[in-house]
Write an enzyme that holds these catalytic residues in place. Structure first.
Site, PDB file in Angstrom:
ATOM      1  N   GLY A  46       0.794  -1.223   0.000  1.00 35.30           N
ATOM      2  CA  GLY A  46       0.000   0.000   0.000  1.00 35.30           C
ATOM      3  C   GLY A  46       0.823   1.268   0.000  1.00 35.30           C
ATOM      4  O   GLY A  46       0.277   2.357   0.111  1.00 35.30           O
ATOM      5  N   CYS A  47       2.139   1.137  -0.120  1.00 32.70           N
ATOM      6  CA  CYS A  47       3.025   2.304  -0.140  1.00 32.70           C
ATOM      7  C   CYS A  47       3.524   2.529  -1.564  1.00 32.70           C
ATOM      8  O   CYS A  47       3.817   1.575  -2.278  1.00 32.70           O
ATOM      9  CB  CYS A  47       4.219   2.086   0.787  1.00 32.70           C
ATOM     10  SG  CYS A  47       3.753   1.862   2.508  1.00 32.70           S
ATOM     11  N   ALA A  48       3.616   3.796  -1.968  1.00 32.05           N
ATOM     12  CA  ALA A  48       4.137   4.114  -3.298  1.00 32.05           C
ATOM     13  C   ALA A  48       5.615   3.746  -3.393  1.00 32.05           C
ATOM     14  O   ALA A  48       6.076   3.245  -4.405  1.00 32.05           O
ATOM     15  CB  ALA A  48       3.933   5.595  -3.608  1.00 32.05           C
TER      16      ALA A  48
END
Length: 142
Positions: A46-48
Site C-alpha cells: 500500500g506504499c508508493a
C-alpha cells in the site's frame, strides 16, 4: 502555511530518514533475518515507495509483549516518516501502540497536509501494519 514552513517540515523528515541507524537501512527480504536474526521483515503493501518493517516481540518485566521495529525505505522522505513511527511505536506494548493516534501526531507536525495522496496512503498502511501487529500480539496473550 508558508513555503518556508513546508520546506522545514520536509527537511526535518529527510534529516530523520538519513539519521536512521545503519541496521535500519538494511533491506531484508520477507522472512529473512535482519541484524541479530530476531527481527522478521516484511514489505509493507500500500506504499508508493518500497517500505520494509521488521518486528521483534519480546517481554517486559511484567511478562507483557513488547513490539520493537526496524524499518527502511528506498525514499528519504519515507525514511523520515518511518523514523517518526519508530519513535512512537518501537519498544511499546500492544496497548500503548493501540492507544496512540499516530495520524493525529503527524497532523500536529503538519506533515500529512503536504504529503501526496499516495504517500498519505502509505503512511496509513505503515500505521495500520503496526496496529495490526499489536492486535495480533494481544490475541496471542489472551
Amino acid at each position: 502555511m508558508t513555503i518556508d514552513e513546508i520546506r522545514d517540515n520536509f527537511a526535518l523528515a529527510g534529516r530523520l530518514g538519513r539519521s536512521l541507524p545503519v541496521c535500519h537501512r538494511t533491506r531484508p527480504h520477507a522472512g529473512a533475518d535482519a541484524g541479530s536474526g530476531t527481527f522478521r521483515s516484511q514489505q509493507v503493501q500500500g506504499c508508493a515507495s518500497q517500505v520494509w518493517l521488521a518486528k521483534q516481540v519480546s517481554r517486559n518485566s511484567r511478562n507483557e509483549p513488547v513490539l520493537s521495529y526496524l524499518g527502511d525505505s528506498d525514499a528519504h522522505i519515507v525514511r523520515g516518516l518511518i523514523a517518526i513511527l519508530l519513535t512512537l511505536f518501537s519498544g511499546r506494548t500492544p496497548q500503548e501502540i493501540l492507544a496512540a493516534d499516530a495520524l493525529a501526531i503527524f497532523d500536529q507536525f503538519g506533515f500529512r497536509e503536504h504529503l501526496t495522496p499516495q504517500r498519505s496512503n502509505g503512511l496509513r498502511a505503515m500505521v495500520e501494519r503496526i496496529r495490526s501487529d499489536a492486535r495480533e500480539a494481544l490475541a496471542t496473550v489472551s
